[in-house]
Write a protein that holds these residues in place. Sequence first.
Motif, short mmCIF file in Angstrom:
data_model
loop_
_atom_site.label_atom_id
_atom_site.label_comp_id
_atom_site.label_asym_id
_atom_site.label_seq_id
_atom_site.Cartn_x
_atom_site.Cartn_y
_atom_site.Cartn_z
N ALA A 42 16.72 79.66 48.22
CA ALA A 42 17.34 78.76 47.24
C ALA A 42 17.97 77.56 47.95
O ALA A 42 17.88 76.42 47.48
CB ALA A 42 18.41 79.51 46.44
N TYR A 43 18.59 77.80 49.10
CA TYR A 43 19.35 76.76 49.80
C TYR A 43 18.45 75.74 50.48
O TYR A 43 18.70 74.54 50.43
CB TYR A 43 20.25 77.43 50.84
CG TYR A 43 21.11 76.51 51.66
CD1 TYR A 43 22.12 75.75 51.07
CD2 TYR A 43 20.95 76.42 53.05
CE1 TYR A 43 22.94 74.93 51.82
CE2 TYR A 43 21.77 75.59 53.80
CZ TYR A 43 22.76 74.85 53.20
OH TYR A 43 23.58 74.03 53.94
N GLN A 44 17.39 76.23 51.11
CA GLN A 44 16.55 75.33 51.91
C GLN A 44 15.17 75.16 51.29
O GLN A 44 14.28 74.63 51.93
CB GLN A 44 16.47 75.83 53.36
CG GLN A 44 15.79 77.18 53.51
CD GLN A 44 15.96 77.79 54.90
OE1 GLN A 44 16.83 77.40 55.65
NE2 GLN A 44 15.12 78.76 55.23
N ASN A 45 15.04 75.64 50.06
CA ASN A 45 13.79 75.48 49.33
C ASN A 45 12.61 76.01 50.14
O ASN A 45 11.61 75.33 50.34
CB ASN A 45 13.59 74.01 48.96
CG ASN A 45 12.55 73.83 47.86
OD1 ASN A 45 12.25 74.80 47.15
ND2 ASN A 45 11.99 72.66 47.76
N SER A 46 12.75 77.22 50.66
CA SER A 46 11.68 77.82 51.47
C SER A 46 11.06 78.97 50.71
O SER A 46 11.42 79.28 49.57
CB SER A 46 12.25 78.29 52.81
OG SER A 46 13.29 79.23 52.60
N ASP A 47 10.14 79.62 51.36
CA ASP A 47 9.36 80.66 50.68
C ASP A 47 9.28 81.90 51.58
O ASP A 47 8.22 82.50 51.74
CB ASP A 47 7.96 80.09 50.39
CG ASP A 47 7.21 80.98 49.41
OD1 ASP A 47 7.88 81.69 48.63
OD2 ASP A 47 5.96 80.98 49.48
N LEU A 48 10.41 82.24 52.19
CA LEU A 48 10.42 83.40 53.09
C LEU A 48 10.32 84.68 52.26
O LEU A 48 10.81 84.72 51.13
CB LEU A 48 11.73 83.40 53.89
CG LEU A 48 11.97 82.15 54.74
CD1 LEU A 48 13.44 82.04 55.16
CD2 LEU A 48 11.06 82.17 55.96
N PRO A 49 9.70 85.71 52.82
CA PRO A 49 9.62 86.97 52.08
C PRO A 49 11.03 87.51 51.83
O PRO A 49 11.83 87.60 52.78
CB PRO A 49 8.85 87.91 53.03
CG PRO A 49 8.27 87.05 54.10
CD PRO A 49 9.07 85.80 54.16
#
Lengths: 465, 465
Positions: free
Chosen positions: B265-272
């Motif tokens: 949510a914070y860094q707009n990433s897509d980590l599992p």
Amino acid sequence: MQTIHPAAPAAIAALAPLLGDRLTTARAPREQHGANEAHHPAAPPDAVAFPETTQEVAAILRAAHDHGCPVTAIGAASSLEGHHLAVRGGIGLSLARMNRILAVHAEDMDAVVQPGVTRTRLNEELRATGLMFPVDPGADASLGGMAATRASGTTAVRYGTMRDNVLALEVVLADGRIIRTGSRARKSSAGLDLTRLMIGSEGTLGIITEMTLKLHGQPEAVSAATCRFGTVADAVDCVIATIQSGLAVARIELLDEMMLRGFNAYQNSDLPEAPHLFVEFHGSPADVGEQAQAFGDLAGEFGAMGLRWTDRAEECRELWHMRHQAHYATGALDPGKRTLATDVCVPISRLAEAVTHAQALARELALTSTIVGHVGDGNFHCGLRVDPDDAEEMARLHRFTDALAENALRLGGTVTGEHGVGLGKIAYMAAEHGEAVTVMRALKSALDPEGILNPGKMLPPDDEG
Amino acid sequence: MQTIHPAAPAAIAALAPLLGDRLTTARAPREQHGANEAHHPAAPPDAVAFPETTQEVAAILRAAHDHGCPVTAIGAASSLEGHHLAVRGGIGLSLARMNRILAVHAEDMDAVVQPGVTRTRLNEELRATGLMFPVDPGADASLGGMAATRASGTTAVRYGTMRDNVLALEVVLADGRIIRTGSRARKSSAGLDLTRLMIGSEGTLGIITEMTLKLHGQPEAVSAATCRFGTVADAVDCVIATIQSGLAVARIELLDEMMLRGFNAYQNSDLPEAPHLFVEFHGSPADVGEQAQAFGDLAGEFGAMGLRWTDRAEECRELWHMRHQAHYATGALDPGKRTLATDVCVPISRLAEAVTHAQALARELALTSTIVGHVGDGNFHCGLRVDPDDAEEMARLHRFTDALAENALRLGGTVTGEHGVGLGKIAYMAAEHGEAVTVMRALKSALDPEGILNPGKMLPPDDEG
């Protein structure tokens, strides 16, 4: 042999019903507990108590507190600064019967022990677990005494001192209240660090009745070596280079030429009477090999001769056993005298300067002195042979110890790296700590307002600064 | 904005001639220094002082002492427990201008700094020397604040906490006297350990004005990795096995599935969005390779997935930068609320139990909580999102924090591994320390009889036990 402290008879009478024959005023045990390995005059307590539980220690302190009777804790009595001597009389509180290992938590690498357990006993019990308690002051000291004096020794360069290896304590305060400091957690920021306040407090703030110790894994491989040098300065410069290179030595000990002469006299050997280093590495076999190689290369640069490695456990043990006999081997020089051991510790960059100064000073004052040192920490001991009845020699001795202490402080160091203050270093506390001595005194008054805990030790009297 | 403490005006008037415009009662700096990153209500001091020398700090304390005016030290204000909040008003003593690096003794691996120097500034200055100061609490805290709160962080598992990495201090006492504790020697047994007494005393016993820090060699090689697990219990069991195997991890951090959701949510990433471990090894290239291999084997036994190693400095930095944003990433969940961070630490064998208990409790109480942890020490943080104005949610929050603390103590741990007590943990001090709280209070009274130093922090009031 007379009763020394006026409050002792009442306190002893109050405790007799509780302790029975574990409270004695007989001459032999009083004399035994009032003797010491070092140069301090004997000072027997008025009675010796042998509590077996924390509750009994609390009862002793309550009675002593009520009557204003001094209480001096006694561990293995291996102190070199007279910590356990009852200089004001009163009760000698032996922790010898509080010697149970209460728990070994192998999965958390900690152990809970009573203070009378000695370090070698604990390590024997730990052998099968793959764990060890590394702090090694040489003497088979009690763990409680080691904590009370913030002891360290040969392995501190790698594993730290008692300060670093105690997680938690149970302590009986001067008025008999029982507190616990710390927990089995590896770290905490929950308020004042009472554990570290008690470690090194030399029985002046409370009596340690239980300790939780940090354990370490037994090293997979051990490799030890000895080598000799042309001069002490070369040996020390090799140590400085070793520490600065980041090599993770487990032990690195200096022995000067006089110390080797002492060993030859003591054990009837024929070792070269030259400055030596004894070193040891712990780790995986690959690590240890790599480090031994690196040390060998470094030592060569400083002219090391006769470098000889061993990774056989029996040979390593023999090597350190010999090192641990230094106090007695010093005694083989100038027989009939007593040994005073100094204990300064300086920043590593000033070590060569400090050691050569000490050697020159001993020569100048015509004193017989060996030097051994846990030099990886910048800590070294002079073992001086003196006759306490020879006033002129004692005057030279005091010139030596004063100059040594002054030089250590000038170099940014401390007058005692690991032996504690006890009786012998009180005179240097004001010079080392200045105004901070008044803070120590305020803390002592806050926790022991009646001054019953180990009076006459560690802090100079109020009127001396 | 009104003056809060009745003694403040007189103390401020007394100090105005000395400090000039470095003593201010203006609204903006008072509000700025009375704010905090956590959930505590703002509490501005009556004035903010910016001393530049130890003598000025001493003058401030003398004036405050004379008038009975509270003094609260302020470092980088990155505390999560409101240590720097002037809850009783008085003078906020900013150490921001005491930010000089006074000496780097590379040959002794120590540095002398003023308390306002931040850890990243010191490490930048050290870069060329090959040395570093490893203690890493995440925030770019001031070193004085880190000492005052006994901070630690990601690297404590390898390098220890502030307790282990401070050699000596200069401290101004409540009445303005200046003391020095410790020396540049690596160890000492010369009396009470005032250095350790001051570390973690949270500005309640004195103000740190100078510190001598232990430095470490920069690792020759660094290798970091991330991997994920099916469950938090698997990840924690992998940590326990890693520690028990003796692998010398430099960092080993747990991040639970909610934390990963926060990062996304914070860094707009897509980590599992699964439980992760972030690990790092320091050493020679051979060491690091051997250890990475051993960790990989171990992690595989616990079902680790996606294990990815890097030894590129830039990638390692990015990894830990991300980890250090955990507080803000937690803030990306449930926006508009504030974050309360818990900080329990338990024996490593009880860690899986403690973490799964915390997760279940948050679910049961319908609280949004991330978990991150310096799990090699048994230390973990829940980041709870709460609205301080929502009484019902705050009631659930307090049920959570009470149950978490109680469980940590039941497991042999502590309620605060590294954040300190400040305002937020006072309620648990009696449960953690019992009678020892009275000892802490006696020490506080001995050194600050007027109670001017950071009043309202760390120790529960007398009538609460």
